[in-house]
Design a protein around this motif. Structure first.
Motif, PDB file in Angstrom:
ATOM      1  N   LEU A  39      39.680  46.623  56.185  1.00 45.47           N
ATOM      2  CA  LEU A  39      39.449  46.342  54.773  1.00 45.47           C
ATOM      3  C   LEU A  39      39.395  44.836  54.531  1.00 45.47           C
ATOM      4  CD1 LEU A  39      39.152  47.376  51.882  1.00 45.47           C
ATOM      5  CD2 LEU A  39      41.648  47.492  51.737  1.00 45.47           C
ATOM      6  N   GLU A  40      40.297  44.091  55.159  1.00 43.28           N
ATOM      7  CA  GLU A  40      40.299  42.628  55.001  1.00 43.28           C
ATOM      8  C   GLU A  40      39.031  42.018  55.586  1.00 43.28           C
ATOM      9  OE1 GLU A  40      44.936  41.233  54.793  1.00 43.28           O
ATOM     10  OE2 GLU A  40      44.119  41.679  56.781  1.00 43.28           O
ATOM     11  N   ASP A  41      38.556  42.552  56.696  1.00 46.08           N
ATOM     12  CA  ASP A  41      37.305  42.068  57.278  1.00 46.08           C
ATOM     13  C   ASP A  41      36.132  42.303  56.338  1.00 46.08           C
ATOM     14  OD1 ASP A  41      38.586  41.219  59.563  1.00 46.08           O
ATOM     15  OD2 ASP A  41      38.113  43.025  60.726  1.00 46.08           O
ATOM     16  N   GLU A  42      36.129  43.465  55.683  1.00 54.39           N
ATOM     17  CA  GLU A  42      35.019  43.809  54.795  1.00 54.39           C
ATOM     18  C   GLU A  42      34.997  42.950  53.536  1.00 54.39           C
ATOM     19  OE1 GLU A  42      34.762  47.957  53.939  1.00 54.39           O
ATOM     20  OE2 GLU A  42      34.844  48.566  56.041  1.00 54.39           O
ATOM     21  N   VAL A  43      36.190  42.675  52.944  1.00 50.99           N
ATOM     22  CA  VAL A  43      36.214  41.875  51.714  1.00 50.99           C
ATOM     23  C   VAL A  43      36.111  40.381  52.013  1.00 50.99           C
ATOM     24  CG1 VAL A  43      37.500  43.623  50.455  1.00 50.99           C
ATOM     25  CG2 VAL A  43      38.749  41.786  51.604  1.00 50.99           C
ATOM     26  N   GLY A  44      36.498  39.963  53.219  1.00 49.15           N
ATOM     27  CA  GLY A  44      36.327  38.573  53.626  1.00 49.15           C
ATOM     28  C   GLY A  44      37.472  37.651  53.299  1.00 49.15           C
ATOM     29  N   PHE A  45      38.643  38.192  52.959  1.00 50.18           N
ATOM     30  CA  PHE A  45      39.811  37.354  52.697  1.00 50.18           C
ATOM     31  C   PHE A  45      41.075  38.172  52.939  1.00 50.18           C
ATOM     32  CE2 PHE A  45      38.198  39.061  48.693  1.00 50.18           C
ATOM     33  CZ  PHE A  45      39.282  39.765  48.208  1.00 50.18           C
ATOM     34  N   PRO A  46      42.211  37.496  53.263  1.00 48.19           N
ATOM     35  CA  PRO A  46      43.457  38.224  53.532  1.00 48.19           C
ATOM     36  C   PRO A  46      44.030  38.831  52.251  1.00 48.19           C
ATOM     37  CG  PRO A  46      43.839  35.864  53.599  1.00 48.19           C
ATOM     38  CD  PRO A  46      42.349  36.039  53.483  1.00 48.19           C
ATOM     39  N   LEU A  47      44.495  40.052  52.385  1.00 51.42           N
ATOM     40  CA  LEU A  47      45.089  40.764  51.256  1.00 51.42           C
ATOM     41  C   LEU A  47      46.612  40.759  51.296  1.00 51.42           C
ATOM     42  CD1 LEU A  47      42.677  43.828  51.357  1.00 51.42           C
ATOM     43  CD2 LEU A  47      42.720  42.055  49.594  1.00 51.42           C
ATOM     44  N   GLU A  62      46.881  40.403  45.179  1.00 48.00           N
ATOM     45  CA  GLU A  62      47.469  40.937  43.954  1.00 48.00           C
ATOM     46  C   GLU A  62      46.385  41.351  42.959  1.00 48.00           C
ATOM     47  OE1 GLU A  62      50.297  38.312  42.229  1.00 48.00           O
ATOM     48  OE2 GLU A  62      51.658  38.356  43.964  1.00 48.00           O
ATOM     49  N   VAL A  63      45.382  40.486  42.782  1.00 46.21           N
ATOM     50  CA  VAL A  63      44.277  40.811  41.875  1.00 46.21           C
ATOM     51  C   VAL A  63      43.490  41.998  42.421  1.00 46.21           C
ATOM     52  CG1 VAL A  63      42.146  39.961  40.830  1.00 46.21           C
ATOM     53  CG2 VAL A  63      44.129  38.437  41.056  1.00 46.21           C
ATOM     54  N   PHE A  64      43.253  41.998  43.729  1.00 50.46           N
ATOM     55  CA  PHE A  64      42.479  43.067  44.356  1.00 50.46           C
ATOM     56  C   PHE A  64      43.178  44.419  44.156  1.00 50.46           C
ATOM     57  CE2 PHE A  64      41.315  45.828  47.845  1.00 50.46           C
ATOM     58  CZ  PHE A  64      39.937  45.698  47.905  1.00 50.46           C
ATOM     59  N   CYS A  65      44.482  44.463  44.381  1.00 59.38           N
ATOM     60  CA  CYS A  65      45.219  45.729  44.260  1.00 59.38           C
ATOM     61  C   CYS A  65      45.265  46.212  42.817  1.00 59.38           C
ATOM     62  CB  CYS A  65      46.636  45.572  44.807  1.00 59.38           C
ATOM     63  SG  CYS A  65      46.705  45.538  46.614  1.00 59.38           S
ATOM     64  N   LYS A  66      45.388  45.289  41.874  1.00 62.07           N
ATOM     65  CA  LYS A  66      45.387  45.674  40.460  1.00 62.07           C
ATOM     66  C   LYS A  66      44.078  46.361  40.089  1.00 62.07           C
ATOM     67  CE  LYS A  66      45.817  43.786  35.783  1.00 62.07           C
ATOM     68  NZ  LYS A  66      46.028  42.544  34.977  1.00 62.07           N
TER      69      LYS A  66
END
Length: 291
Positions: A39-47, A62-66
């Motif tokens: 998932l982190e590879d697909e979005v391009g940044f660490p979650l 935090e924004v991504f999970c919200k």
């Protein structure tokens, strides 16, 4: 990116560690980590940030999970609305032995909440063998007490939760004041059971000769009341005896503990699959019978 990855991320964050999340998701730690890494590879940044104490969200995470929670909630709402359209006026026939009081009431209530257009038709046992009613299309599912004889070709029998034996008696019986009874407590008492409780009958006969045991009782409300009002104790694993007021039921500690179970065909209809999903979510720990 898929909803499974998003749900895995949200569960890991909720639990605070991969180790705790893997138990609830029934995934290995390696599989869970792979989902989040992908998932982190697909979005391009660490979650998430990983440390010895567990995991925490990055600011971007935090924004991504919200937003992920909002998207998943909206998606689920859309799916439920569409299922209501797809299953409009369909019926699921739920069989229950002996008594209209339902053992799985919490699941039935939740199923109605999710699928108000699906008719739930409750029927009492039509034959001497629940499996026959399902295989002969007289019922779609059946709630029961687990027995090995239900493990047969064409049928899936899933254990749900412990359903211990209960002693039913009048409130004037001194034992009615107890929260839990043992077989020792029944010495000198007249107890009645249906013939099908062979394991418990054997346990009593082998260890307690001073318990007067009658094994020819029937699951008949009038007969059970007559037993109790004539100084007898009716022992049963049936769920409904908890609701035969003003008689009192007290759990009985035994070597073997019965389990509530659900029966259905090996290849159930889509409506039955939805019902089984509700059961799995209502009673945590139930094995997945839909795979």
């Amino acid at each position: 990116m898929n909803d499974r990855q998003l749900n895995s991320l949200l569960k890991a964050v909720e639990c605070g560690s991969f180790s705790k999340a893997e138990e609830e998701l029934f995934l290995s730690k390696q599989a869970l980590k792979k989902q989040i890494d992908t998932l982190e590879d697909e979005v391009g940044f660490p979650l998430v940030s990983r440390n010895r104490q567990g995991i925490t969200l990055t600011p971007a995470g935090e924004v991504f999970c919200k937003e992920a929670r909002r998207i998943l909630a909206e998606l689920n709402a859309v799916i439920q609305r569409c299922k209501g359209i797809a299953f409009h006026e369909e019926t699921i026939r739920i069989e229950n032995p002996y008594h209209p009081r339902l053992m799985l009431e919490a699941a039935f209530d939740e199923f109605f909440r999710r699928f108000p257009t699906i008719n739930q038709h409750i029927i009492l046992q039509n034959s001497n063998y629940l499996v026959d009613d399902i295989l002969n299309n007289r019922a779609d599912v059946a709630e029961c007490t687990y027995h090995s004889r239900f493990e047969t070709d064409g049928i899936v029998c899933t254990k749900l939760f412990p359903s211990p034996y209960k002693c039913l008696m009048t409130s004037s019986n001194p034992l009615a004041r107890r929260e839990l009874l043992s077989l020792e407590d029944l010495r000198g008492q007249k107890v009645y059971m249906i013939p099908g409780n062979k394991t418990l009958i054997s346990e009593i006969n082998e260890n307690f000769s001073d318990i007067e045991i009658h094994t020819d009782a029937r699951n008949d409300t009038q007969e059970i009341q007559n037993i109790c009002y004539n100084r007898g104790i009716f022992i049963s694993r049936a769920y409904y005896i908890d609701f035969m007021h003003p008689l009192v039921s007290v759990p009985l500690k035994t070597e073997s503990v019965p389990y509530a179970a659900i029966l259905h065909r090996e290849n159930p209809s889509q409506v039955v699959k939805e019902f089984l999903r509700v059961i799995q979510e209502t009673y945590p720990g139930v094995e997945n019978t839909l795979q």
